[in-house]
Design an enzyme around this catalytic site. Structure first.
Site, PDB file in Angstrom:
ATOM      1  N   HIS A 224       0.817  -1.224   0.000  1.00 30.84           N
ATOM      2  CA  HIS A 224       0.000   0.000   0.000  1.00 30.84           C
ATOM      3  C   HIS A 224       0.847   1.267   0.000  1.00 30.84           C
ATOM      4  O   HIS A 224       0.304   2.371   0.040  1.00 30.84           O
ATOM      5  CB  HIS A 224      -0.935  -0.013   1.225  1.00 30.84           C
ATOM      6  CG  HIS A 224      -2.087   0.931   1.125  1.00 30.84           C
ATOM      7  ND1 HIS A 224      -2.256   1.997   1.987  1.00 30.84           N
ATOM      8  CD2 HIS A 224      -3.135   0.979   0.265  1.00 30.84           C
ATOM      9  CE1 HIS A 224      -3.351   2.658   1.662  1.00 30.84           C
ATOM     10  NE2 HIS A 224      -3.908   2.065   0.625  1.00 30.84           N
ATOM     11  N   LYS A 226       3.107   4.408  -1.288  1.00 31.26           N
ATOM     12  CA  LYS A 226       3.233   5.260  -2.467  1.00 31.26           C
ATOM     13  C   LYS A 226       4.515   6.051  -2.287  1.00 31.26           C
ATOM     14  O   LYS A 226       4.569   7.002  -1.509  1.00 31.26           O
ATOM     15  CB  LYS A 226       2.049   6.221  -2.619  1.00 31.26           C
ATOM     16  CG  LYS A 226       0.707   5.542  -2.868  1.00 31.26           C
ATOM     17  CD  LYS A 226      -0.077   5.370  -1.603  1.00 31.26           C
ATOM     18  CE  LYS A 226      -1.444   4.776  -1.905  1.00 31.26           C
ATOM     19  NZ  LYS A 226      -2.088   4.284  -0.676  1.00 31.26           N
ATOM     20  N   ASP A 231      17.465   9.741  -7.828  1.00 30.30           N
ATOM     21  CA  ASP A 231      18.878  10.065  -7.594  1.00 30.30           C
ATOM     22  C   ASP A 231      19.241  10.078  -6.110  1.00 30.30           C
ATOM     23  O   ASP A 231      20.179  10.779  -5.705  1.00 30.30           O
ATOM     24  CB  ASP A 231      19.230  11.414  -8.231  1.00 30.30           C
ATOM     25  CG  ASP A 231      19.200  11.364  -9.754  1.00 30.30           C
ATOM     26  OD1 ASP A 231      19.249  10.248 -10.306  1.00 30.30           O
ATOM     27  OD2 ASP A 231      19.124  12.436 -10.379  1.00 30.30           O
ATOM     28  N   HIS A 404      -9.155  11.479   0.469  1.00 37.85           N
ATOM     29  CA  HIS A 404      -8.277  10.314   0.586  1.00 37.85           C
ATOM     30  C   HIS A 404      -6.991  10.638   1.346  1.00 37.85           C
ATOM     31  O   HIS A 404      -6.161   9.763   1.577  1.00 37.85           O
ATOM     32  CB  HIS A 404      -7.953   9.805  -0.829  1.00 37.85           C
ATOM     33  CG  HIS A 404      -7.354   8.453  -0.877  1.00 37.85           C
ATOM     34  ND1 HIS A 404      -6.098   8.206  -1.394  1.00 37.85           N
ATOM     35  CD2 HIS A 404      -7.816   7.252  -0.470  1.00 37.85           C
ATOM     36  CE1 HIS A 404      -5.829   6.922  -1.322  1.00 37.85           C
ATOM     37  NE2 HIS A 404      -6.845   6.312  -0.763  1.00 37.85           N
ATOM     38  N   LYS A 406      -4.327  11.238   4.205  1.00 39.44           N
ATOM     39  CA  LYS A 406      -4.066  10.678   5.531  1.00 39.44           C
ATOM     40  C   LYS A 406      -3.085  11.618   6.224  1.00 39.44           C
ATOM     41  O   LYS A 406      -1.916  11.695   5.852  1.00 39.44           O
ATOM     42  CB  LYS A 406      -3.454   9.273   5.432  1.00 39.44           C
ATOM     43  CG  LYS A 406      -4.270   8.280   4.560  1.00 39.44           C
ATOM     44  CD  LYS A 406      -3.771   8.225   3.167  1.00 39.44           C
ATOM     45  CE  LYS A 406      -4.208   7.021   2.369  1.00 39.44           C
ATOM     46  NZ  LYS A 406      -5.582   6.681   2.295  1.00 39.44           N
ATOM     47  N   ASP A 411      -0.572  20.188  17.664  1.00 46.88           N
ATOM     48  CA  ASP A 411      -0.089  21.463  18.221  1.00 46.88           C
ATOM     49  C   ASP A 411       0.703  22.300  17.222  1.00 46.88           C
ATOM     50  O   ASP A 411       1.580  23.078  17.611  1.00 46.88           O
ATOM     51  CB  ASP A 411       0.750  21.208  19.475  1.00 46.88           C
ATOM     52  CG  ASP A 411      -0.065  20.615  20.615  1.00 46.88           C
ATOM     53  OD1 ASP A 411      -1.306  20.589  20.502  1.00 46.88           O
ATOM     54  OD2 ASP A 411       0.537  20.172  21.605  1.00 46.88           O
TER      55      ASP A 411
END
Length: 486
Positions: A224, A226, A231, A404, A406, A411
């Site tokens: 899952h 991404k 380089d 979508h 996350k 603070d």
């Protein structure tokens, strides 16, 4: 003949009950959360054969024998690499803000390295901006490009990224692409894999779905993450898959997907590179450890600001660390805590940490999409709302599409962004990555993004929520009971 038939019948009944007893004992002997164990036992006792087959298929964390052996074999060299990395003292932060210090100390103790400083970060909220920046970075690449995605859906600007990646491979750049087999099924059924391989790109189908091996490896264990590394200096991660939202799930009835990505320059790319190398070795058996960061890799003022810790999860990685990081973040909050997630089915510990934060006076907000592409998770999420509202948590329902993103902001200083949903699958099962960022400037940028989400959301009214129909309450509790399995 009657005697033989009777004997066979009794043996079948005995085998049936022995099978149920054996699976029951296996569930009880595994160290797992009580609600999860109870849910599995209920399914097995109500629908024995279906329950047993389901448990053997997806009830335990099986990486598969070959991958498990590779995971064990890779750790000595990975541990040595991490130990050697400690010699690059110029990239490690010596102190953190008071709100971030507990989480960064946790990560250092469990992963063996401190937070990495000297990085430049840019938050990106538009898919076009992400892909245009990525195409430019690919065109300027000089050595290597490495990518991993859960979903690569051909169409729109995703095809332009594919074309630029193939052009890079043709001019001698070493390109690797790892995609989840289930999430990227449309990609692997398209001409793109062959085109890319012919151009010189190493394309790997991760965690192949094979029903013939359903009892040998857990099929719903997914890659899952991404991530993009270029380089060993430029890196991307966040919630966005390699899809053009204008061409993705347009018939789902939830609107366009709304994502967030972080583009980074600096030594954090090396820390992400070791995660990628582990994934690559588990899947292919080939070792591709990244080079250590160059001593001159930090052009930013005093090599300060944007201190980051990478937190990885999945079989072979530090167990429960992302869950521990989220708990630590919630308990570290003193002023406010804002969480954004498309899927909200938290563990009991995380749920109580969120409620406790609100009850001790922290301003707690959770931003969720009003429409969800998963009916089961959508209903299960609602089962938590009553207690959250009673504790003083603000629940915002986003109306501008399927949110979508996350993210967690504590603070204004400690930020968490990455691929982790606040559900059981992300917390305990999948290969995931989260960045923990200790920086007020980045926190301000993330706060601006979250404020924009809130401006496009509707605040859930506690009084109206309590007046919802009885059938909805029954449905919520039913799905809540099975939430440990979602």
């Amino acid at each position: 003949m009657t005697t033989v038939y009777t004997l066979v019948s009794w043996l079948a009944i005995l085998g049936y009950w022995l099978l149920i007893a054996g699976v029951t004992l296996r569930i009880l002997m595994k160290r797992r959360a009580v609600p999860s164990a109870m849910a599995w036992l209920l399914i097995i006792y109500i629908l024995p054969l279906v329950g047993i087959i389901a448990y053997l298929a997806v009830g335990e964390l099986h990486l598969g024998k070959r991958r498990a052996e590779r995971a064990r074999a890779m750790w000595p060299s990975t541990a040595k690499w991490l130990n050697d990395l400690k010699a690059c003292k110029h990239i490690f932060a010596e102190e953190n803000s008071s709100v971030a210090a507990p989480l960064f100390k946790l990560c250092e103790r469990r992963q063996g390295i401190a937070g990495v400083k000297g990085n430049q970060l840019q938050l990106m909220t538009e898919s076009d901006d992400v892909m245009q920046a990525l195409i430019r970075d690919i065109q300027l690449a000089r050595h290597n490009i490495e990518m991993v995605f859960y979903i690569w859906k051909p169409g729109g600007m995703a095809d332009q990224v594919a074309e630029s990646l193939m052009a890079a491979a043709r001019r001698g750049i070493h390109c690797r692409l790892m995609l989840d087999s289930a999430g990227s099924v449309a990609f692997f059924r398209s001409p793109w894999p062959e085109l890319m391989r012919n151009a010189g790109i190493e394309v790997v189908e991760a965690l192949k779905v094979n029903l013939m091996r359903v009892f040998l490896r857990r099929m719903d264990l997914r890659q899952h993450r991404k991530m993009i590394m270029i380089d060993n200096y430029i890196a991307y991660t966040g919630s966005m898959n390699m899809v053009d939202p204008r061409y993705f799930k347009q018939d789902a009835g939830v609107g366009q997907w709304i994502d967030l990505m972080a583009r980074m320059e600096g030594p954090i790319a090396t820390a992400m590179g070791i995660i990628y190398s582990c994934d690559w070795e588990i899947e292919t058996g080939k070792r591709i450890l990244p080079p250590p960061p160059d001593v001159n890799i930090m052009p930013f003022e005093q090599a300060s600001g944007h201190t980051i810790h990478t937190i990885a999860s999945g079989p072979g990685f530090p167990e429960d660390l992302i869950h521990q990081a989220l708990l630590t973040a919630a308990y570290s909050a003193r002023e406010y805590l804002i969480m954004t997630t498309p899927y909200f089915v938290p563990s009991d510990d995380l749920f109580h940490a969120i409620c406790t934060a609100a009850q001790r006076g922290v301003d707690v907000s959770i931003i969720l999409p009003r429409k969800n592409d998963s009916m089961l998770v959508g209903w299960a999420s609602r089962a938590f709302f009553t207690e959250l509202l009673a504790a003083g948590v603000k629940i915002y329902q986003f109306e501008g599409g399927l949110l979508h993103t996350k993210s967690v902001l504590v603070d204004g200083e400690l930020s968490l962004v990455g691929t982790v949903n606040l559900d059981m699958r992300s917390l305990w099962l999948n290969f995931e990555i989260t960045l923990a960022i200790d920086d007020k400037g980045f926190g301000a940028d993330l706060a601006a993004v979250q404020d924009d989400y809130i401006s496009r959301s509707r605040l859930l009214d506690a009084r109206l929520w309590l007046k919802r129909p009885l059938w909805q309450r029954v449905a919520e509790r039913l799905f809540y009971f099975f939430s440990p399995l979602l």
